[in-house]
Write a protein that holds these residues in place. Structure first.
Motif, PDB file in Angstrom:
ATOM      1  N   PHE A 303      30.185  41.031  34.441  1.00  0.00           N
ATOM      2  CA  PHE A 303      30.088  40.980  32.769  1.00  0.00           C
ATOM      3  C   PHE A 303      28.773  40.300  32.623  1.00  0.00           C
ATOM      4  N   PRO A 304      28.139  40.486  31.372  1.00  0.00           N
ATOM      5  CA  PRO A 304      26.998  39.761  30.789  1.00  0.00           C
ATOM      6  C   PRO A 304      27.272  38.320  30.764  1.00  0.00           C
ATOM      7  N   HIS A 305      26.649  37.285  31.240  1.00  0.00           N
ATOM      8  CA  HIS A 305      26.774  36.070  31.120  1.00  0.00           C
ATOM      9  C   HIS A 305      27.904  35.583  31.991  1.00  0.00           C
ATOM     10  N   ALA A 306      28.394  36.292  33.000  1.00  0.00           N
ATOM     11  CA  ALA A 306      29.630  35.892  33.729  1.00  0.00           C
ATOM     12  C   ALA A 306      29.398  34.803  34.654  1.00  0.00           C
ATOM     13  N   GLY A 307      27.945  34.760  35.070  1.00  0.00           N
ATOM     14  CA  GLY A 307      27.402  33.543  35.917  1.00  0.00           C
ATOM     15  C   GLY A 307      27.677  32.187  35.341  1.00  0.00           C
ATOM     16  N   GLU A 308      27.506  32.089  33.810  1.00  0.00           N
ATOM     17  CA  GLU A 308      27.407  30.768  33.138  1.00  0.00           C
ATOM     18  C   GLU A 308      28.917  30.707  32.565  1.00  0.00           C
ATOM     19  N   THR A 309      29.589  31.542  32.282  1.00  0.00           N
ATOM     20  CA  THR A 309      30.791  31.623  31.819  1.00  0.00           C
ATOM     21  C   THR A 309      31.876  32.751  32.174  1.00  0.00           C
ATOM     22  N   PRO A 310      32.466  32.464  33.295  1.00  0.00           N
ATOM     23  CA  PRO A 310      33.208  33.489  34.188  1.00  0.00           C
ATOM     24  C   PRO A 310      34.387  33.897  33.368  1.00  0.00           C
ATOM     25  N   VAL A 311      34.446  35.301  33.619  1.00  0.00           N
ATOM     26  CA  VAL A 311      35.491  36.036  32.865  1.00  0.00           C
ATOM     27  C   VAL A 311      36.857  36.383  33.721  1.00  0.00           C
ATOM     28  N   THR A 312      37.811  35.977  33.307  1.00  0.00           N
ATOM     29  CA  THR A 312      38.942  36.386  34.197  1.00  0.00           C
ATOM     30  C   THR A 312      40.138  36.603  33.368  1.00  0.00           C
ATOM     31  N   ILE A 313      41.268  37.161  33.576  1.00  0.00           N
ATOM     32  CA  ILE A 313      42.320  37.382  32.662  1.00  0.00           C
ATOM     33  C   ILE A 313      43.633  36.891  33.236  1.00  0.00           C
ATOM     34  N   SER A 314      44.550  36.659  32.504  1.00  0.00           N
ATOM     35  CA  SER A 314      45.858  36.389  32.685  1.00  0.00           C
ATOM     36  C   SER A 314      46.834  37.358  32.339  1.00  0.00           C
ATOM     37  N   MET A 315      48.185  37.438  33.021  1.00  0.00           N
ATOM     38  CA  MET A 315      48.959  38.688  32.789  1.00  0.00           C
ATOM     39  C   MET A 315      50.437  37.881  32.973  1.00  0.00           C
ATOM     40  N   GLY A 316      51.133  38.662  32.060  1.00  0.00           N
ATOM     41  CA  GLY A 316      52.590  38.408  32.035  1.00  0.00           C
ATOM     42  C   GLY A 316      53.196  39.688  32.178  1.00  0.00           C
ATOM     43  N   MET A 317      54.467  39.911  33.027  1.00  0.00           N
ATOM     44  CA  MET A 317      54.879  41.181  33.076  1.00  0.00           C
ATOM     45  C   MET A 317      56.601  41.078  32.869  1.00  0.00           C
ATOM     46  N   SER A 318      57.240  42.248  32.474  1.00  0.00           N
ATOM     47  CA  SER A 318      58.554  42.163  32.396  1.00  0.00           C
ATOM     48  C   SER A 318      59.145  43.481  32.779  1.00  0.00           C
ATOM     49  N   ILE A 319      60.189  43.641  33.375  1.00  0.00           N
ATOM     50  CA  ILE A 319      60.718  44.770  34.065  1.00  0.00           C
ATOM     51  C   ILE A 319      61.879  45.115  33.264  1.00  0.00           C
ATOM     52  N   ALA A 320      62.042  46.404  32.690  1.00  0.00           N
ATOM     53  CA  ALA A 320      63.246  46.937  32.176  1.00  0.00           C
ATOM     54  C   ALA A 320      64.123  47.281  33.349  1.00  0.00           C
ATOM     55  N   GLU A 321      65.374  46.558  33.240  1.00  0.00           N
ATOM     56  CA  GLU A 321      66.459  46.864  34.222  1.00  0.00           C
ATOM     57  C   GLU A 321      67.191  48.263  34.143  1.00  0.00           C
ATOM     58  N   GLU A 322      67.030  48.859  32.871  1.00  0.00           N
ATOM     59  CA  GLU A 322      67.640  49.937  32.865  1.00  0.00           C
ATOM     60  C   GLU A 322      66.903  50.754  31.585  1.00  0.00           C
ATOM     61  N   THR A 323      67.261  52.038  31.447  1.00  0.00           N
ATOM     62  CA  THR A 323      66.666  52.662  30.222  1.00  0.00           C
ATOM     63  C   THR A 323      67.341  52.660  28.939  1.00  0.00           C
ATOM     64  N   GLY A 324      66.415  52.775  27.725  1.00  0.00           N
ATOM     65  CA  GLY A 324      67.377  52.810  26.500  1.00  0.00           C
ATOM     66  C   GLY A 324      66.942  51.126  26.105  1.00  0.00           C
ATOM     67  N   LEU A 325      66.410  50.315  26.802  1.00  0.00           N
ATOM     68  CA  LEU A 325      66.336  49.023  26.274  1.00  0.00           C
ATOM     69  C   LEU A 325      65.363  49.058  24.923  1.00  0.00           C
ATOM     70  N   ASP A 326      65.445  47.894  24.500  1.00  0.00           N
ATOM     71  CA  ASP A 326      64.624  47.560  23.068  1.00  0.00           C
ATOM     72  C   ASP A 326      63.248  47.112  23.562  1.00  0.00           C
ATOM     73  N   LEU A 327      62.018  48.175  23.357  1.00  0.00           N
ATOM     74  CA  LEU A 327      60.763  47.839  23.806  1.00  0.00           C
ATOM     75  C   LEU A 327      60.109  46.558  23.386  1.00  0.00           C
ATOM     76  N   GLN A 328      60.460  46.131  22.039  1.00  0.00           N
ATOM     77  CA  GLN A 328      59.557  45.111  21.678  1.00  0.00           C
ATOM     78  C   GLN A 328      60.312  43.802  22.333  1.00  0.00           C
ATOM     79  N   SER A 329      61.700  43.766  22.769  1.00  0.00           N
ATOM     80  CA  SER A 329      62.260  42.701  23.376  1.00  0.00           C
ATOM     81  C   SER A 329      61.413  42.472  24.975  1.00  0.00           C
ATOM     82  N   LEU A 330      61.204  43.659  25.498  1.00  0.00           N
ATOM     83  CA  LEU A 330      60.369  43.777  26.492  1.00  0.00           C
ATOM     84  C   LEU A 330      59.033  43.371  26.573  1.00  0.00           C
TER      85      LEU A 330
END
Length: 368
Positions: A303-330
């Motif tokens: 990325f531009p300027h990544a040498g001086e200001t490193p660019v990384t990402i953080s992630m969080g995941m949730s797995i639906a245990e069954e179908t039909g669950l509430d998407l917003q809760s996931l």
């Protein structure tokens, strides 16, 4: 001379039928069955035109072939030949020498018009008017040869009806091509507006509204996982290098993530420097490996300027245990897991863990 107005009436009928067909073709229902509906509509138009045959001096062919020509020009040989089935069957039922008429009136125009077909026409590209003129000329030559073979003593003056039909054919094809081009432009503009309504203008990714629709329908029928993704230290990057560079980082990061996804997955911009990802994978170990690959892809990207200001990402995941669950809760669960990643060093992925309660604990939870 009374036959000439008949040809003009047929031409007007053809234009009207074609206008109706164009309107029907862009209906939502038609788009799902286009390969079947196009030959049926085209064949039906041919049969309607056959109800008013032209006299013999106009040649064996009349304007029934023009719907076939448009089908061949726009969709190609296969669709054009399929479009001949209904009128060929009708000819076999009602006419003598039906095989010869079908070959001359329908199959030959289908083949000739398909020679000028380009795949981009089906996707909405403009069809050049010159193609219609060329097809009309080739059909005139074909009909002239056949007419001369059937009438060896034909003189030049008696060939006037064929020339007249060439002119009518050329004008009709030009009108039909113009109508098709105009309707395609309207259709493409409508699709563009629909795309803009479901697209984030900065990154070009789908927006949250689009994601909620796609992911909600997916979750109703199958299990899935949701990732929340956040660009680490984005405010620091934005403050140091300016908003224009920050916007460029969002565009580049969004494009990089989209190009790194599994084919069946779907990513959208959630808002700010956050993205949301739907994955049809549900195995926790494979999902963790998937997330780590995305994280490594971003951290190693120049990325531009990544040498001086490193660019990384953080992630969080949730797995639906069954179908039909509430998407917003996931999504909320994935968001909670994302905050855990942010608070434990960043540049990582955390899976949301649902608490299992004992019977006493569950009763206590229900009491609240």
């Amino acid at each position: 001379m009374s036959e000439y107005p008949v040809a003009l009436i047929i031409a007007c009928t053809l234009v009207t039928l074609s206008y109706m067909a164009l309107k029907i073709q862009h209906m939502r229902l038609f788009e799902h069955y286009e390969q079947i509906a196009t030959p049926i509509l085209t064949g039906a138009a041919c049969i309607l035109l056959m109800q008013q045959p032209l006299p013999a001096e106009f040649g064996v062919v009349d304007l029934r072939y023009l719907p076939i020509v448009m089908a061949g020009l726009r969709y190609g040989l296969t669709t054009a030949l399929l479009s001949t089935l209904l009128p060929v069957a009708y000819s076999g039922w009602t006419a003598d020498l039906w095989f010869f008429q079908a070959l001359q009136n329908l199959v030959v125009p289908a083949v000739l018009s398909s020679l000028f077909h380009q795949s981009s026409y089906k996707k909405g590209s403009r069809i050049p008017y010159s193609s219609g003129l060329k097809i009309s000329f080739l059909l005139l030559v074909t009909q002239a040869v056949i007419h001369a073979a059937l009438h060896p003593d034909l003189n030049i003056r008696e060939s006037a009806p064929l020339v007249f039909m060439f002119l009518v054919s050329a004008v009709c094809l030009s009108v039909l091509i113009g109508m098709c081009n105009d309707e395609n432009e309207k259709w493409m503009m409508q699709r563009k507006l629909e795309l803009q309504a479901s697209q984030d203008l900065l990154t070009g990714l789908p927006n949250l509204r689009s994601f909620l629709d796609i992911a909600g329908r997916t979750l109703a029928h199958r299990r899935m996982a949701v990732f929340m993704i956040d660009i680490d230290n984005f405010k620091r990057y934005n403050d140091r290098w300016g908003h224009l560079q920050g916007d460029q980082l969002l565009r580049e990061a969004g494009g990089l993530l989209r190009s790194s996804l599994h084919a069946q997955d779907y990513i959208a911009r959630y808002g700010g420097e956050e993205f949301v990802l739907m994955s049809t994978e549900t195995d926790p170990e494979r999902l963790q490996a998937y997330a780590e690959r995305l994280i490594a892809r971003v951290s190693s990207h120049p990325f531009p300027h990544a040498g001086e200001t490193p660019v990384t990402i953080s992630m969080g995941m949730s797995i639906a245990e069954e179908t039909g669950l509430d998407l917003q809760s996931l999504i909320n669960e994935a968001d909670q897991a994302l905050y855990t990643s942010k608070n434990t060093g960043k540049n990582r992925c955390t899976a949301f863990v649902r608490k299992s309660y004992t019977s006493a604990e569950q009763q206590q939870q229900n009491a609240y």
